[in-house]
Motif scaffolding. Structure first.
Motif, PDB file in Angstrom:
ATOM      1  N   PRO A 205       4.116  -2.761  -2.085  1.00  0.00           N
ATOM      2  CA  PRO A 205       4.126  -2.520  -0.429  1.00  0.00           C
ATOM      3  C   PRO A 205       2.711  -2.087  -0.002  1.00  0.00           C
ATOM      4  O   PRO A 205       1.934  -1.384  -0.825  1.00  0.00           O
ATOM      5  CB  PRO A 205       5.046  -1.557  -0.454  1.00  0.00           C
ATOM      6  CG  PRO A 205       5.026  -0.757  -1.785  1.00  0.00           C
ATOM      7  CD  PRO A 205       5.107  -1.707  -2.750  1.00  0.00           C
TER       8      PRO A 205
ATOM      9  N   ALA B 167       7.700  -1.362   4.174  1.00  0.00           N
ATOM     10  CA  ALA B 167       7.666  -2.203   3.053  1.00  0.00           C
ATOM     11  C   ALA B 167       7.974  -1.219   1.697  1.00  0.00           C
ATOM     12  O   ALA B 167       8.762  -1.348   0.773  1.00  0.00           O
ATOM     13  CB  ALA B 167       6.551  -3.066   2.560  1.00  0.00           C
TER      14      ALA B 167
ATOM     15  N   GLN C 256       4.547  -7.933   2.361  1.00  0.00           N
ATOM     16  CA  GLN C 256       4.035  -6.540   1.850  1.00  0.00           C
ATOM     17  C   GLN C 256       3.816  -5.451   2.745  1.00  0.00           C
ATOM     18  O   GLN C 256       3.758  -4.226   2.569  1.00  0.00           O
ATOM     19  CB  GLN C 256       2.637  -6.817   1.492  1.00  0.00           C
ATOM     20  CG  GLN C 256       2.745  -7.520  -0.012  1.00  0.00           C
ATOM     21  CD  GLN C 256       1.250  -7.686  -0.591  1.00  0.00           C
ATOM     22  OE1 GLN C 256       0.568  -8.578  -0.152  1.00  0.00           O
ATOM     23  NE2 GLN C 256       0.787  -7.114  -1.679  1.00  0.00           N
TER      24      GLN C 256
END
Lengths: 649, 305
Positions: free
Chosen positions: B23, B28, B170
């Motif tokens: 992430p 995320a 991401q």
């Protein structure tokens, strides 16, 4: 010419032309074969007009196996296309049609008839009945399903297949974005098959509630019958939702209504909700009978009674209720917010509890048992670990925040294949192998059967585990291609290899059927597995009246009690048996349904009206028909029983 | 098979370069944490089931027992069944708490970013492109995004056609873009970088290539980019926008102005309870402004027909 243009394929390819030729040749070969061997009368008398639950079950079974191969070919084509990056084997349109038909064929025209096949064959025998409650309705159910399946399957050579996914979300499935007739096939063919399924649901509920042998209280029913009862209750509640959704979709596409369109007050998310209000219970419609089969098989081959019978029943009842309370988890990402998502997240994960109870009860059925690893047992033992992995990833998907990352990805594809394949397909193959001797009077070869089971299990793992990884790496589902830079290539190649192993496994099953039909001994007796329930108390194959004398039952394992505890199943003497008459009307009426469906799909209104009148004519005919069935005399019963190697009751 | 499963676990935990588990923003990160918590919890369940199965299969095979062994009749036991229920219930309660908390987290402005005004970007899809409108900056791009790091982002999602799903793995999980309502996705980028984004929901022929690029840059650089766009790009016109909506694929395009001026987002078409609330007079001030847009939109709708 304009009239005929609608029947053309919107994007032809050599593969489709080859299929047209192949379909044509097959039809000619079947007609020529039946004519040459003078089998038309036999086919009509013994199969097309039969109302015998066993024959209908076998016809469902054959159809399901055929559809398994149709859906399997779709799968192989998809995995081939994705095996390497930038592949050009299929274009986007073909790929879209193939994953759409793969989903529909596998769920509605393979898995559904497969479970209904086994329910048809086994349930009346397990409860000691002569047939289902409404034998002719049962025939109608089958023929509606069969003609709907045929109608759906001609789509790729006449007019084009549906291409909006098996979920067929609007507005993609609306006329603007899917102008060709493919989605009409979806709406109409599934509708016709769904009518048949709904009738099956009613039929089996009545059969199980009203026709059990004396002494068989609800809590003394074998577990497969319990699972069938609950499944059919779910069918009766869930399928009307699909019926309505499909009717609304049909009207949107054919008559210009705006239920699901994005203008004039339509609501695209209404379709998604209706679809999954049916669609999630549908998952349990498939899995509960499978659980029933595993319960029978594990208990039989652990040589022990089923552990926790009551909690098995309770868990199925709870699952059936919860199955209607989780549908939103199919679209946590639709923007309904954290509150709604949280509720459905908790209900979704809660289903893991009753499912877990079942897993532990099976494990504890093995405890202190005497495990014999036959082919059906091997499938069951392969089911537990693979299904557990599929199941726990379901819990992961149920966590709504995380689902935002799994949704629409290969992670999801991995999850549902790893529950449906071990959950449903392994169970069907286990059930097929287990009840095969009862159906046909000989056993399938164990050595080939075990090879197939191992190949299918290994193939399933190799095909679907890599998808967890490529999904977490960002591979969306339903992409017909991807570039090398994504790095998905390796995982997809593994999946392709897995699909190949699976295919070999299924070919082995076909080979096993051929091999065993040719070479297996017919001298197997009534109870070759040393089983526990009533269906094994009559001959193999089963005479048309099932039991010469109606059995009397004292427990859920009546046959076992007869073998081990001196319980007497069959008391009294032969009596005249009342049987239902054959009828060609279900076949004819369903054939007219096929014409009606075809006319609707292509907007041929005159033909649609004429065929609709034909359907009503069949209904009216039935309403005025006087048919009280026929009787089998005691003498005939005696002869049959003697011929089958001595009295079985 | 268990070999394969452990390979997966190794891959997941060992090299954290799978997009979802790598992430670059708080949302995320939350989701990756939830995923790892659930994997470890579920691994425990899997190990228990596998161990029990292996034990039963090894210990109770017929070949390990004497021929005259008759398995006993066992009805089941309240104690055992309470354990089968109790432990899963505890696990599910634990995961439910994690799930509910994290869902509220990803549905609100990212933690640590609450004090600043979020950057609002309208992301709308058409077959098979993404249109990004920056009302605050008064610019519009096609198929690529520039975003400032360390600022909350509020994506307003809708579609000019089929349902699509806006996804930048991401930065955070996806949300649907639909034609008859606007959905909101809260994201933020912690670090500069180029991220992959796509439509994740099947939307027809061009779906596979329905992707976009996300460039996360420091706030100063973002301002530079905006200025540059304003100097160099040509204005978006209604005609030009209609051309862009035609089904097909386009490269990356840049415009001044936004299409929202002549073709506003469907903010209040039957947005369910949301819009009812607003009609009931619960609206706050800036929703009110959009309400007026809505009426304009209706009239422009008629104009198009």
């Amino acid at each position: 010419m304009e009239f005929f243009e609608r029947f053309a394929i919107p994007h032809p390819s050599p593969a489709i032309y080859a299929s047209m030729v192949a379909i044509g040749l097959t039809v000619i070969a079947i007609i020529a074969g039946l004519t040459y061997f003078k089998k038309w009368g036999y086919i009509w008398r013994e199969w097309l007009t039969t109302v015998d639950h066993k024959r209908i079950g076998i016809m469902y079974l054959i159809s399901a196996l055929l559809m398994l191969f149709r859906g399997g070919v779709d799968a192989i084509m998809m995995r081939s296309q994705l095996a390497v990056p930038g592949n050009t084997l299929l274009d986007a349109q073909h790929y879209n049609e193939i994953f759409t038909t793969h989903g529909i064929v596998m769920i509605l025209f393979m898995a559904m008839p497969f479970i209904i096949a086994l329910m048809n064959f086994v349930v009346p025998l397990q409860i000691g009945a002569r047939d289902v409650a409404f034998p002719r309705l049962n025939a109608l159910s089958f023929w509606l399903f069969f003609f709907a399946a045929m109608l759906f399957n001609i789509s790729f050579v006449v007019g084009g297949s549906p291409d909006a996914g098996w979920t067929s979300y609007f507005p993609l499935a609306g006329n603007e974005h899917s102008p060709h007739v493919g989605t009409n096939y979806y709406m109409i063919a599934i509708q016709i098959a769904g009518l048949g399924t709904l009738m099956t649901g009613i039929n089996f509920i009545v059969t199980i509630l009203k026709m059990r042998a004396p002494g068989m209280t609800l809590m003394k029913m074998p577990m497969f019958t319990w699972s069938a009862l609950i499944t059919n209750v779910i069918i009766v509640f869930a399928f009307p939702v699909l019926t309505i959704a499909l009717a609304m979709g049909t009207m949107d596409r054919l008559f210009g209504t705006h239920f699901f369109s994005i203008d004039n007050g339509g609501m695209d998310m209404l379709w998604a909700n209706l679809f999954w209000v049916w669609g999630h219970p549908e998952v349990y419609i498939l899995i509960l009978p499978a659980f029933g089969i595993y319960s029978e098989v594990i208990s039989t081959f652990a040589r022990r009674n089923l552990y926790g019978y009551k909690s098995m029943v309770a868990s199925m009842v709870i699952i059936s209720l919860f199955s209607f309370l989780v549908w939103v988890h199919h679209f946590f990402t639709m923007g309904q917010g954290a509150f709604v998502n949280s509720i459905f997240s908790v209900t979704t994960m809660a289903i893991a509890v009753p499912t877990g109870i079942k897993i532990f009860n099976w494990l504890f059925t093995l405890w202190k048992g005497k495990i014999v690893m036959t082919t059906p047992m091997l499938y069951s033992m392969l089911f537990i670990p693979i299904f557990t992995i599929g199941g726990v990833t379901g819990v992961m998907l149920g966590m709504s925040a995380a689902d935002y990352q799994y949704h629409n990805t290969m992670f999801l594809v991995a999850h549902f294949h790893l529950v449906i394949i071990p959950g449903v397909v392994f169970a069907m193959l286990a059930g097929l192998t287990y009840w095969w001797p009862k159906m046909f009077g000989f056993m399938l070869n164990e050595r080939i059967g075990k090879w197939a089971a191992w190949l299918i299990a290994v193939g399933t793992c190799v095909a679907f585990f890599p998808m967890f990884i490529s999904g977490l790496d960002g591979q969306a589902r339903r992409m017909y291609t991807y570039s090398e830079a994504t790095g998905f290539g390796f995982w997809n190649m593994l999946s392709f290899i897995g699909a190949g192993i699976l295919a070999i496994g299924f070919v082995l099953i076909v080979y096993n059927i051929y091999y065993s039909t040719r070479y297996a001994t017919r001298d197997i007796g009534a109870d070759p597995w040393d089983a526990r329930t009533l269906e094994w108390a009559t001959h193999s194959p089963v005479p048309e009246y099932n039991f010469a004398i109606t059995p009397e039952v004292n427990s859920s394992e009546a046959l076992w009690d007869e073998k081990k505890k001196g319980h007497k199943l069959f008391k009294g003497s032969y009596q005249e048996i009342h049987m239902p008459s054959k009828s060609g009307v279900p076949f004819i009426m369903s054939a007219i349904f096929f014409v009606f469906g075809f006319a609707m799909i292509f907007s041929l209104w005159i033909l649609a009206i004429v065929s609709l009148l034909g359907i009503f004519a069949c209904l009216i005919h039935r309403s005025f028909e006087q048919d009280h069935g026929y009787h089998i005399s005691v003498k005939e019963i005696e002869e049959t029983e003697a011929k089958m190697g001595g009295a079985k009751g | 098979m268990s070999f394969l499963f452990f390979t997966i676990i190794t891959v997941l935990t060992g090299c954290g370069n799978l997009l979802v588990l790598d992430p670059k923003g708080p949302q995320a990160q939350t989701q990756a944490d939830v995923i790892m918590i659930s994997i470890w919890t579920m691994l425990f369940v899997v190990i228990v089931v596998f161990a029990l199965l292996a034990y039963m299969l090894i210990k109770y095979r017929a070949s390990k027992q004497s021929d005259d062994y008759e398995p006993p009749h066992i009805e089941g036991s309240k104690v055992m069944e309470s354990i089968f229920v109790g432990i899963p219930v505890i696990i599910i309660i634990f995961l439910s708490i994690v799930s509910v908390k994290s869902n509220y987290a990803v549905e609100s402005t990212p933690e640590g970013y609450e004090d600043q005004e979020p950057l609002v970007i309208y992301a709308s899809s058409s077959n098979w492109k993404w249109h990004f409108s920056y009302p605050e900056q008064d610019i519009e791009t096609v198929n690529y995004l520039y975003i400032p790091t360390d600022r909350a982002l509020e994506f307003k999602l809708y579609s000019h056609g089929p349902i699509t799903s806006f996804w930048v793995p991401q930065l955070g999980g996806q949300k649907y873009a639909m034609a008859d309502m606007v959905t909101t996705l809260h994201l933020a980028a912690d670090v500069p970088g180029e991220f992959f984004g796509r439509n994740a929901n099947f939307s027809g022929k061009g779906f596979a290539h329905n992707t976009f690029n996300v460039n996360a840059v420091p706030p100063a650089e973002f301002e530079e980019w905006v200025d540059e766009v304003k100097e160099t790009a040509s204005p978006i016109t209604e005609d030009r926008f209609q051309e862009l909506l035609e089904p097909g694929h386009l490269g990356q395009l840049t415009f001044t102005g936004t299409h929202l001026e002549f073709s506003p987002a469907p903010e209040h078409n039957h947005g369910g309870s949301q819009s009812h609330d607003k009609h009931d007079g619960h609206e706050n001030h800036d929703h009110h402004e959009k309400h007026e847009d809505h009426e304009e939109e209706e009239s422009s709708d008629h104009h198009h027909h």
